[in-house]
Design a protein around this motif. Structure first.
Motif, short mmCIF file in Angstrom:
data_model
loop_
_atom_site.label_atom_id
_atom_site.label_comp_id
_atom_site.label_asym_id
_atom_site.label_seq_id
_atom_site.Cartn_x
_atom_site.Cartn_y
_atom_site.Cartn_z
N GLY A 170 2.70 -8.13 2.36
CA GLY A 170 1.29 -7.79 2.58
C GLY A 170 0.49 -9.01 3.03
N LYS A 172 -1.90 -10.60 1.80
CA LYS A 172 -2.33 -11.63 0.84
C LYS A 172 -1.24 -12.68 0.61
CE LYS A 172 -0.81 -10.04 -3.61
NZ LYS A 172 -1.06 -9.99 -5.01
N HIS A 173 -0.04 -12.42 1.11
CA HIS A 173 1.06 -13.36 0.90
C HIS A 173 1.06 -14.47 1.94
CE1 HIS A 173 3.36 -11.32 -2.26
NE2 HIS A 173 2.92 -10.21 -1.72
N ARG A 176 3.46 -13.81 4.90
CA ARG A 176 3.05 -12.99 6.02
C ARG A 176 2.59 -13.84 7.21
NH1 ARG A 176 1.42 -7.69 6.69
NH2 ARG A 176 0.74 -7.39 8.82
N ASP A 227 3.66 -2.43 4.41
CA ASP A 227 3.22 -3.67 3.77
C ASP A 227 3.58 -3.62 2.29
OD1 ASP A 227 2.15 -4.45 6.12
OD2 ASP A 227 0.17 -4.94 5.30
N ASP A 229 2.72 -5.39 -1.14
CA ASP A 229 1.80 -6.34 -1.74
C ASP A 229 2.37 -6.98 -3.01
OD1 ASP A 229 -0.36 -6.55 -0.03
OD2 ASP A 229 -1.14 -4.61 -0.64
#
Lengths: 349, 452
Positions: A170, A172-173, A176, A227, A229
């Motif tokens: 996702g 927020k990683h 990514r 995705d 998360d």
């Protein structure tokens, strides 16, 4: 009545204790990718030194750097682990909160691998394959069309018949970001979609490039690209449930689960600690931690911990971190000297 | 059916057209409706029981194995040449030998034992042989030797943990087939493990360390334990009890017995009920802002965790206490007041003792829900790797600690498959605590309950 008195006095004593005692263990927070490495070092540190083991928290690179920049003092953390480089915004925040000097320590490199169920076909990916499988729009006969590919065989004739299903980290990683720039954008350029996006965009050269890069990273939303998360454990569980899935993992996670996963090559290179160290495998990134310099000499064991972390016994090519999947930094000696001299980091270039 | 229900008897019957003793269509429908309803009820219970059953089965089948652990037992000679290079037996000098040195000593002793017992190590490299011993073992040996330096040059029998994959083999998690593809273990190592088992060097025993050891890093799942988490949870429950009971009981007594009934007390009542419904993560955010950033309490400490959980538990305790005070019949108060007791005496000599079973039950149930809470702890730094036990109270309340549900969460996200077993094991421990607390609540209620 007695109970209330006891409660009040216990609280008062606790408060007094906090005011009198200096914190005696190092506090670390940040990236969940760096977390396992940091715990390995923290544990060995506790075993070999007379200091208590540091307390290590996860929670994400960005959140960790913000916590580091909250200010100076015992209630703030000493070290932020990070799987991407600190940004100017973070440094500005640090400066406003009185965190004048931060040390940047690069601990090594982390490989990002593509893997599928252990019984599935052997994938030999190129960035172009991933782009053709996942992008929202792809180039076809010199024009942009909505991605029609539903099967790996349509993406590349060398692949066997298997529906496309990919589990990507996702947004927020930190992983990514690397996936986006090193795989998706590279694939976008390779297939010619980048030029088409640039041509379609308006504005000057710079604006066109920015627009094209942004358009490249748009993934399809029809359920083919999913995705994730959560952690890599979630990706693994998804692949376990749907054997057609291909997931994105960290190298160390894959190495601990080789009995369940089959790794794909990228550009013909098998991801190993070795091939990443040599720079042959393209999808890798440096891992860092950031140290609040004002806490050195105040928090007992902080200096010893960071020196121990970058020592050859830990971060070297034969150390336990490399055994777990960290790609050792060839310039480790320079980092060791930097840590010994307590050199703060310069301006970002 | 509605016709039958609203108009059971047609008006006025000249002659009885049907008798209650003779079944007719309307009655048949009503009986069928009742049967259907019973079937729905049974089905609902069956579904919930089977879901519970599946959950418990999956937890216990995954987790029970964490209470047993593979161990290697072999003699180790604590050679002073290796462990005390300075040769003077001083502890300060000996601390310079790191766990790497102790690891080599252990490996050498292990290899020697294999040679002495005539066990072939065919197909297993020296490095692989060393990897069969847990990475936790050198640290244990080092702590033991530094704790008692007089052991130098003696030969002691060490019982150390076997590596996680070997342990997994004994438990059936790792098989020859998975080992083929596994980068961390080879089939030859497993065959050697079989031979070691026959030679009684490798064995499995009850894993007390699972309940006492602190957490361990990803490289040594076999050494990970719940010690710090259990202590942290215990500290927090103790503090929650100390904070919540006096405040909760005082609030309830005042609101029930002394407060005038006006708009303000109504407002307070509504707010207490609302607080009980606030999502727990909100209390975590509040805790971070007030207790850590403003009051300056240390991060990850059980005192902050307890304060946050107290905020969450207080409304539950107040509501339970108030209803049990309300359940004390007014005749008791009237009688007390009638023989000349003051209002305060009435409350503390008569009402409170009679309400006590209800208060205890409410408190225990409130604590049980606080024990299982993870979300607020996420924000105050308790979801962390903590390797040191917190010290004894009161200073220990300030030391970093984790909690049981937090340990479940952090193990579930580790990469080594052995942590799945640990995670389920931790759930079992948590469930045992919860069951004990709930059973205590039931027993107290049964024992002291009075019917009026």
């Amino acid at each position: 009545m007695k109970f209330a008195k006891f409660a009040a006095s216990a609280l008062a004593m606790a408060a007094a204790a906090s005011a009198a005692d200096a914190r005696d263990q190092v506090q670390i927070t940040g990236s969940s990718t760096v977390l396992p490495y940091a715990t390995i070092v923290a544990e060995a540190f506790g075993e070999n030194f007379d200091f208590p083991s540091p307390v290590v928290e996860g929670g994400g690179s960005g959140a960790g750097r913000k916590k580091l920049c909250e200010g100076v003092g015992e209630t703030t953390v000493d070290i932020a682990n990070s799987s991407s480089r600190i940004s100017q915004g973070d440094l500005d925040l640090c400066a406003t909160n009185g965190v004048a000097e931060v040390m940047e320590v690069r601990i090594g490199y982390d490989g990002i691998v593509f893997a599928s169920d252990v019984n599935s076909q052997d994938f030999a990916f190129t960035p172009a394959d991933i782009y053709l499988a996942l992008a929202k729009d792809i180039a076809k006969d010199g024009a942009l069309v909505a991605n029609p590919n539903k099967n790996w065989a349509e993406v590349n004739a060398n692949f066997k018949d298997q529906p496309i299903l990919m589990f990507v980290p996702g947004t927020k990683h930190g992983t990514r970001e690397v996936f986006d720039t090193k795989v998706v954008e590279a694939g976008c350029k390779e297939t010619g979609a980048y030029d088409l996006f640039a041509a379609a965009a308006e504005g000057d050269e710079k604006a066109k490039k920015a627009a094209a890069a942004k358009a490249c990273m748009e993934l399809r939303t029809d359920g083919v690209s999913v995705d994730i998360d959560g952690d890599y454990t979630e990706t693994l569980a998804r692949i376990d449930a749907d054997k057609n899935g291909v997931g994105v993992f960290g190298l160390s996670f894959y190495q601990n689960n080789t009995d369940k996963l089959r790794v794909a090559t990228m550009g013909g290179i098998v991801p190993t600690v070795d091939s990443i160290a040599k720079g042959e495998y393209p999808v890798s990134r440096p891992l860092y931690f950031y140290v609040k310099r004002a806490h050195l000499g105040v928090i007992p064991g902080l200096k010893e911990y960071i020196e121990f972390f970058v020592s050859d016994d830990m971060a070297g090519p034969n150390g336990p971190l490399a055994a777990y999947g960290l790609v050792s930094d060839p310039e480790l000696a320079a980092t060791q000297k930097m840590v010994a001299d307590e050199t703060p980091m310069g301006a970002l270039n | 059916m509605t016709v039958a229900a609203t108009n059971p008897m047609p008006t006025p019957p000249a002659k009885a057209t049907h008798s209650l003793l003779v079944p007719n269509a309307a009655m048949g429908r009503r009986n069928a409706a009742e049967k259907r309803f019973r079937a729905y009820g049974l089905a609902a219970i069956a579904v919930s029981l089977s879901v519970l059953g599946i959950m418990l089965w999956s937890i216990f089948s995954d987790g029970l194995s964490s209470f047993f652990q593979a161990k290697l037992t072999f003699p180790v000679t604590l050679s002073s040449e290796v462990l005390d290079p300075a040769g003077n037996g001083l502890r300060e000098e000996m601390t310079k030998v790191t766990t790497i040195g102790y690891g080599k000593l252990l490996t050498a002793a292990f290899t020697a034992e294999l040679a002495a017992k005539g066990i072939s190590t065919e197909g297993v490299t020296d490095k692989q042989l060393a990897e069969m011993i847990s990475k936790d073992a050198p640290g244990v040996l080092r702590a033991k030797v530094l704790g008692d330096t007089s052991m130098l040059d003696q030969t002691i029998t060490m019982s150390v943990l076997a590596a996680g994959r070997i342990d997994g083999y004994l438990k059936g998690r790792v098989t020859m087939e998975t080992a083929e593809r596994d980068g961390n273990i080879s089939p030859e190592q497993l065959q050697l493990a079989d031979r070691l088992k026959t030679a009684r060097i490798l064995g499995s025993s009850f894993n007390t360390r699972f309940l006492t050891s602190p957490d361990a890093s990803d490289q040594r799942p076999e050494a990970a334990g719940l010690g710090v988490a259990i202590l942290g949870s215990a500290y927090m429950m103790l503090l929650v009890l100390i904070i919540c009971v006096p405040i909760g009981v005082a609030t309830s007594i005042y609101l029930e017995e002394f407060a005038p009934k006006n708009r303000w007390t109504d407002l307070i009542e509504v707010n207490i009920s609302n607080l009980a419904a606030v999502p727990s993560i909100v209390f975590g955010i509040l805790g971070l802002a007030i207790f850590i950033n403003f009051a300056g309490f240390p991060q990850s400490s059980s005192v902050v965790g307890a304060l946050v959980l107290s905020l969450m538990t207080l409304p539950t305790i107040i509501i339970a206490t108030r209803s049990s005070i309300r359940a004390v019949p007014p005749s008791i108060r009237d009688a007390a007041l009638g023989v000349g007791a003051s209002k305060m005496q009435t409350v503390f000599h008569h009402v409170l003792p009679l309400a006590m079973p209800g208060i205890l039950t409410g408190t225990i149930l409130g604590l049980a829900s606080a024990l299982g809470e993870t979300a607020p702890l996420l924000l105050i730094g308790m979801v962390a790797f903590v390797d040191n036990y917190p010290s004894a109270p009161v200073e220990g309340f300030m030391d970093p600690a984790t909690a049981l549900p937090v340990q479940v969460y952090s193990w579930a996200s580790r990469s080594d498959p052995a942590f799945i077993e640990r995670s389920s094991g931790a759930i079992i421990v948590l469930l045992v605590f919860l069951v004990v607390m709930n059973v205590t609540a039931i027993i107290l209620r049964r024992k002291f309950e009075r019917r009026w």
